[in-house]
Motif scaffolding. Structure first.
Motif, PDB file in Angstrom:
ATOM      1  N   LEU A  72       0.842  -1.189   0.000  1.00 34.09           N
ATOM      2  CA  LEU A  72       0.000   0.000   0.000  1.00 34.09           C
ATOM      3  C   LEU A  72       0.880   1.243   0.000  1.00 34.09           C
ATOM      4  O   LEU A  72       1.769   1.369   0.843  1.00 34.09           O
ATOM      5  CB  LEU A  72      -0.898   0.011   1.241  1.00 34.09           C
ATOM      6  CG  LEU A  72      -1.707  -1.255   1.517  1.00 34.09           C
ATOM      7  CD1 LEU A  72      -2.466  -1.110   2.842  1.00 34.09           C
ATOM      8  CD2 LEU A  72      -2.671  -1.547   0.380  1.00 34.09           C
ATOM      9  N   PRO A 130      -5.342   6.158   3.169  1.00 37.13           N
ATOM     10  CA  PRO A 130      -6.697   6.700   3.212  1.00 37.13           C
ATOM     11  C   PRO A 130      -6.977   7.407   4.543  1.00 37.13           C
ATOM     12  O   PRO A 130      -6.401   7.057   5.565  1.00 37.13           O
ATOM     13  CB  PRO A 130      -7.579   5.468   3.071  1.00 37.13           C
ATOM     14  CG  PRO A 130      -6.755   4.353   3.613  1.00 37.13           C
ATOM     15  CD  PRO A 130      -5.318   4.696   3.318  1.00 37.13           C
ATOM     16  N   PRO A 182      -9.969   3.934   7.571  1.00 39.93           N
ATOM     17  CA  PRO A 182      -9.323   2.625   7.379  1.00 39.93           C
ATOM     18  C   PRO A 182     -10.030   1.759   6.338  1.00 39.93           C
ATOM     19  O   PRO A 182     -11.230   1.869   6.114  1.00 39.93           O
ATOM     20  CB  PRO A 182      -9.394   1.986   8.770  1.00 39.93           C
ATOM     21  CG  PRO A 182     -10.386   2.764   9.540  1.00 39.93           C
ATOM     22  CD  PRO A 182     -10.498   4.122   8.932  1.00 39.93           C
ATOM     23  N   HIS A 183      -9.243   0.898   5.711  1.00 38.87           N
ATOM     24  CA  HIS A 183      -9.815  -0.115   4.829  1.00 38.87           C
ATOM     25  C   HIS A 183     -10.616  -1.110   5.669  1.00 38.87           C
ATOM     26  O   HIS A 183     -10.302  -1.324   6.841  1.00 38.87           O
ATOM     27  CB  HIS A 183      -8.704  -0.895   4.121  1.00 38.87           C
ATOM     28  CG  HIS A 183      -7.831  -0.053   3.250  1.00 38.87           C
ATOM     29  ND1 HIS A 183      -8.280   0.563   2.116  1.00 38.87           N
ATOM     30  CD2 HIS A 183      -6.516   0.268   3.339  1.00 38.87           C
ATOM     31  CE1 HIS A 183      -7.286   1.227   1.547  1.00 38.87           C
ATOM     32  NE2 HIS A 183      -6.203   1.071   2.277  1.00 38.87           N
ATOM     33  N   PRO A 184     -11.618  -1.776   5.064  1.00 40.92           N
ATOM     34  CA  PRO A 184     -12.204  -2.918   5.767  1.00 40.92           C
ATOM     35  C   PRO A 184     -11.076  -3.910   6.106  1.00 40.92           C
ATOM     36  O   PRO A 184     -10.124  -4.044   5.331  1.00 40.92           O
ATOM     37  CB  PRO A 184     -13.172  -3.505   4.737  1.00 40.92           C
ATOM     38  CG  PRO A 184     -13.467  -2.387   3.794  1.00 40.92           C
ATOM     39  CD  PRO A 184     -12.228  -1.546   3.746  1.00 40.92           C
ATOM     40  N   SER A 185     -11.184  -4.557   7.246  1.00 39.74           N
ATOM     41  CA  SER A 185     -10.108  -5.430   7.713  1.00 39.74           C
ATOM     42  C   SER A 185      -9.879  -6.584   6.743  1.00 39.74           C
ATOM     43  O   SER A 185     -10.814  -7.280   6.362  1.00 39.74           O
ATOM     44  CB  SER A 185     -10.476  -5.986   9.088  1.00 39.74           C
ATOM     45  OG  SER A 185      -9.360  -6.617   9.663  1.00 39.74           O
ATOM     46  N   PRO A 186      -8.632  -6.794   6.317  1.00 36.83           N
ATOM     47  CA  PRO A 186      -8.374  -7.903   5.383  1.00 36.83           C
ATOM     48  C   PRO A 186      -8.540  -9.257   6.067  1.00 36.83           C
ATOM     49  O   PRO A 186      -8.293  -9.394   7.263  1.00 36.83           O
ATOM     50  CB  PRO A 186      -6.923  -7.674   4.960  1.00 36.83           C
ATOM     51  CG  PRO A 186      -6.314  -6.872   6.069  1.00 36.83           C
ATOM     52  CD  PRO A 186      -7.417  -6.042   6.652  1.00 36.83           C
ATOM     53  N   LEU A 242       0.847  -8.251   3.311  1.00 40.50           N
ATOM     54  CA  LEU A 242       0.304  -6.913   3.075  1.00 40.50           C
ATOM     55  C   LEU A 242       1.312  -5.945   3.685  1.00 40.50           C
ATOM     56  O   LEU A 242       1.597  -6.038   4.878  1.00 40.50           O
ATOM     57  CB  LEU A 242      -1.053  -6.774   3.759  1.00 40.50           C
ATOM     58  CG  LEU A 242      -1.718  -5.407   3.664  1.00 40.50           C
ATOM     59  CD1 LEU A 242      -2.135  -5.105   2.231  1.00 40.50           C
ATOM     60  CD2 LEU A 242      -2.933  -5.343   4.589  1.00 40.50           C
ATOM     61  N   ALA A 243       1.844  -5.064   2.862  1.00 37.58           N
ATOM     62  CA  ALA A 243       2.921  -4.198   3.329  1.00 37.58           C
ATOM     63  C   ALA A 243       2.604  -2.741   3.002  1.00 37.58           C
ATOM     64  O   ALA A 243       1.599  -2.438   2.352  1.00 37.58           O
ATOM     65  CB  ALA A 243       4.243  -4.609   2.688  1.00 37.58           C
ATOM     66  N   LEU A 288      -4.255 -14.154   3.961  1.00 39.80           N
ATOM     67  CA  LEU A 288      -2.813 -14.027   4.191  1.00 39.80           C
ATOM     68  C   LEU A 288      -2.192 -15.395   4.452  1.00 39.80           C
ATOM     69  O   LEU A 288      -1.133 -15.729   3.931  1.00 39.80           O
ATOM     70  CB  LEU A 288      -2.550 -13.099   5.386  1.00 39.80           C
ATOM     71  CG  LEU A 288      -3.005 -11.641   5.231  1.00 39.80           C
ATOM     72  CD1 LEU A 288      -2.855 -10.885   6.545  1.00 39.80           C
ATOM     73  CD2 LEU A 288      -2.212 -10.940   4.127  1.00 39.80           C
ATOM     74  N   SER A 294      -9.279  -3.481  11.669  1.00 45.80           N
ATOM     75  CA  SER A 294      -8.420  -3.207  10.515  1.00 45.80           C
ATOM     76  C   SER A 294      -7.116  -2.534  10.950  1.00 45.80           C
ATOM     77  O   SER A 294      -7.136  -1.545  11.677  1.00 45.80           O
ATOM     78  CB  SER A 294      -9.156  -2.302   9.539  1.00 45.80           C
ATOM     79  OG  SER A 294      -8.469  -2.245   8.312  1.00 45.80           O
ATOM     80  N   ARG A 311       6.677  -1.832   6.945  1.00 46.68           N
ATOM     81  CA  ARG A 311       6.383  -3.061   7.669  1.00 46.68           C
ATOM     82  C   ARG A 311       5.444  -3.963   6.867  1.00 46.68           C
ATOM     83  O   ARG A 311       4.719  -3.482   5.994  1.00 46.68           O
ATOM     84  CB  ARG A 311       5.724  -2.718   9.004  1.00 46.68           C
ATOM     85  CG  ARG A 311       6.618  -1.919   9.937  1.00 46.68           C
ATOM     86  CD  ARG A 311       5.834  -1.436  11.145  1.00 46.68           C
ATOM     87  NE  ARG A 311       6.655  -0.752  12.126  1.00 46.68           N
ATOM     88  CZ  ARG A 311       6.395   0.459  12.600  1.00 46.68           C
ATOM     89  NH1 ARG A 311       5.337   1.138  12.170  1.00 46.68           N
ATOM     90  NH2 ARG A 311       7.181   1.012  13.503  1.00 46.68           N
ATOM     91  N   VAL A 365      -7.806 -12.790   7.424  1.00 54.48           N
ATOM     92  CA  VAL A 365      -6.579 -13.459   7.853  1.00 54.48           C
ATOM     93  C   VAL A 365      -6.308 -14.702   6.997  1.00 54.48           C
ATOM     94  O   VAL A 365      -5.157 -14.987   6.641  1.00 54.48           O
ATOM     95  CB  VAL A 365      -6.669 -13.825   9.343  1.00 54.48           C
ATOM     96  CG1 VAL A 365      -5.474 -14.668   9.773  1.00 54.48           C
ATOM     97  CG2 VAL A 365      -6.740 -12.558  10.186  1.00 54.48           C
ATOM     98  N   PHE A 366      -7.347 -15.431   6.643  1.00 53.88           N
ATOM     99  CA  PHE A 366      -7.149 -16.635   5.828  1.00 53.88           C
ATOM    100  C   PHE A 366      -6.491 -16.301   4.489  1.00 53.88           C
ATOM    101  O   PHE A 366      -5.713 -17.086   3.955  1.00 53.88           O
ATOM    102  CB  PHE A 366      -8.481 -17.360   5.581  1.00 53.88           C
ATOM    103  CG  PHE A 366      -8.797 -18.394   6.626  1.00 53.88           C
ATOM    104  CD1 PHE A 366      -8.029 -19.542   6.751  1.00 53.88           C
ATOM    105  CD2 PHE A 366      -9.867 -18.210   7.500  1.00 53.88           C
ATOM    106  CE1 PHE A 366      -8.318 -20.500   7.718  1.00 53.88           C
ATOM    107  CE2 PHE A 366     -10.154 -19.163   8.473  1.00 53.88           C
ATOM    108  CZ  PHE A 366      -9.389 -20.311   8.585  1.00 53.88           C
TER     109      PHE A 366
END
Lengths: 372, 372
Positions: free
Chosen positions: A283, A287, A290-294, A306-307, A299, B293, B304, A296-297
């Motif tokens: 990224l 923004p 915040p973005h909607p939470s990514p 995600l960096a 990843l 998020s 990071r 975990v699965f």
């Protein structure tokens, strides 16, 4: 011509001696307007630059409107600066009068921490000094950016614009260019790789040009189907409208790297799932919400990452400029006079620019001359 | 002894010939109960294993209770299996009767994609076959795990338990061990590095032991101050109670790597900000509900990464077992009879286990004998 409001002229400490005209926002809800301030007299290691062009970055708008918090008003934005050296300090070795130079997002750093020692001044452990909205060490005053006549910068933070490069098109390279170049290099983008670029704005159009020049197979993701032809012209091999779920699914698990330039909250999972094993999405847009939470699965399942990435170091910025010169790359720009900056912000916010506004500071010189 | 309910005995295709007793959940809201099913007769490349011990993983609970969706009922969980080889197929070259062996989270994969070719069967592009809740290629039936008397597995997915290793303590290495070992290796944890482990449960206690054995300076983060002594005993150099904001702030920007084992939604930013430049936090716990998020600026400011990691490949699992043998590492366990599995789930959910339940399958043998 706009009047120069007396109430936003701040008093000058004695060691600030070069009167400088610029444009500033007095608050987060005030349009940018003429503003007079002082630049420090160049020290032994400083370069004084008469600014020719300054790109208009989304960060300028975020900061001027206090969307990220922490804005010190009045704020003079602008960190995509190209200008001509007019004066150098006694110990300046790299530049001389007449050189065409650039200044990006930083004008100083501690120069002694491990990040600085490794040429990653943007990650300075003491905090780099931003070209605007920072604190100038020499004076203790807020730094003021490139929406102004001139700037005084330590030569270590001055870049050389390669011979023959268009100075207006070069300006956005100082932020949009390095912000996309650095992560493409850090994550080792090159031939044989499939690389996604999300968003075709100021950053995204540079990402497409640079990833293409590095030899990758480039796929541009956009929500605007009407940007397809432009993306292909800029160097994309494929264009995917990200709202087209079928088209997205066809690319699942195939990308080595995705550069996400979108500075508005959006669904990251739609892109994370396009990464192959050990792929990274980086990224570079920040923004305000915040973005909607990514998931975990997404990843875990292919060891994806995600960096984030912040501009680039000074040496790498020079490398980027030289790379662009070698590949005939500059930014696609629309030149505006500084008097149109507020309209430009409004248009930029709507994505109505292809792909970067650049202020021609001759417009400011004329305004100053007329007022004199 | 619980009755064996006739209604959850499924019909056996003709090629399934070994009657096997186990424990299954009939639905997401049903306690585990005795369940009889058939294992396939070993093929030319198969190994038949009489199970001695099976660890109880959080994934077992998530799957049995259908918290992740997609559970095929009745489900026989268990993928931390240690047992004795009792029969081998004609072309099995690696194992013979009497060998002490293990089976982890996978029993098959395509064995031809690039992931499989690179020894990363867990990321098989066709999808690896889970030890339970997968589809067995040989029979088309659901795979059934280690809460059972025996299992039949292709030798390529069978691990050798090193000589002298405690078989009960070894069982959790097959999932908790490799799940933590693989990311520690992938992100090159070693001497001179400061490594965080978040959470001291089944995964976390293995992460502490392994990171310590790899030579890193290990900091354990926990919400439970009463785990401090245990963490130090297990190999942590420091323990930080993650609710103590001052203690957390003292570690800001200092970690090379953080292994986050917590399978419940929590604030990732509190840990991301502890990473130094280019640091990675890797998630190995998959919560049923998403984490809040993470802040984009926390990723951008020091480049990071937030990553995920899934178990490890077969060769790497053997490497981990050998590494553990060389360093005298097994899991800290509490042995239970299979008849206590439902109570164990309830206790596991409350974090009331130090640090892994392991089923002694002799308890199942006795139950079967008594019923005969």
């Amino acid at each position: 011509m706009l009047p120069r409001p007396a109430e936003i002229i701040i008093p000058s400490p004695e060691n600030l001696v070069i009167k400088t005209a610029g444009y500033a926002a007095a608050s987060g809800t005030t349009p940018l307007a003429p503003f007079s301030f002082d630049r420090r007299d160049p020290g032994a290691y400083d370069v004084q630059i008469e600014i020719l062009f300054c790109g208009v970055c989304h960060s300028d708008l975020h900061t001027a409107r206090a969307e990220w918090g922490g804005t010190m008003f009045p704020i003079v934005p602008g960190h995509e600066i190209v200008g001509r050296v007019v004066r150098v300090g006694d110990h300046v070795g790299t530049f001389r009068e007449g050189d065409l130079v650039g200044v990006g997002c930083m004008v100083d750093s501690c120069q002694s921490c491990s990040a600085c020692a490794e040429g990653e001044e943007q990650y300075c452990e003491k905090g780099m000094v931003g070209t605007y909205n920072g604190i100038e060490k020499e004076t203790g005053s807020p730094t003021r950016g490139g929406y102004s006549e001139r700037i005084v910068v330590n030569e270590k933070f001055v870049l050389r614009i390669p011979d023959g490069m268009d100075p207006a098109g070069a300006a956005p390279l100082l932020c949009a260019g390095i912000t996309t170049y650095s992560p493409l290099r850090h994550w080792k983008v090159g031939p044989g790789q499939k690389v996604g670029v999300v968003g075709l704005g100021g950053l995204g159009h540079m990402g497409v040009k640079l990833a293409h020049a590095m030899g990758a197979h480039v796929v541009l993701f956009t929500t605007s189907p009407d940007k397809r032809d432009d993306a292909l012209r800029l160097g994309a091999d494929e264009v995917v409208v990200s709202k087209d779920e079928e088209a997205m699914a066809a690319h699942a698990g195939t990308f080595h790297f995705i550069l996400n330039t979108v500075a508005a909250a959006h669904n990251l999972d739609a892109f994370l799932t396009l990464l192959r094993r050990d792929g990274t999405m980086t990224l570079v847009g920040a923004p305000a919400h915040p973005h909607p939470s990514p998931g975990v699965f997404n990843l875990i399942m292919q060891r994806r990452s995600l960096a984030g990435s912040l501009i680039g170091g000074i040496a790498e910025t020079q490398e980027m400029l030289d790379f662009c010169a070698a590949h005939g790359i500059v930014s696609d720009i629309e030149i505006i006079p500084i008097q149109q900056i507020n309209e430009a912000y409004d248009r930029m916010e709507k994505g109505d620019v292809r792909y970067r506004f650049v202020i021609d500071l001759a417009s400011l010189k004329r305004e100053v001359a007329a007022a004199a």
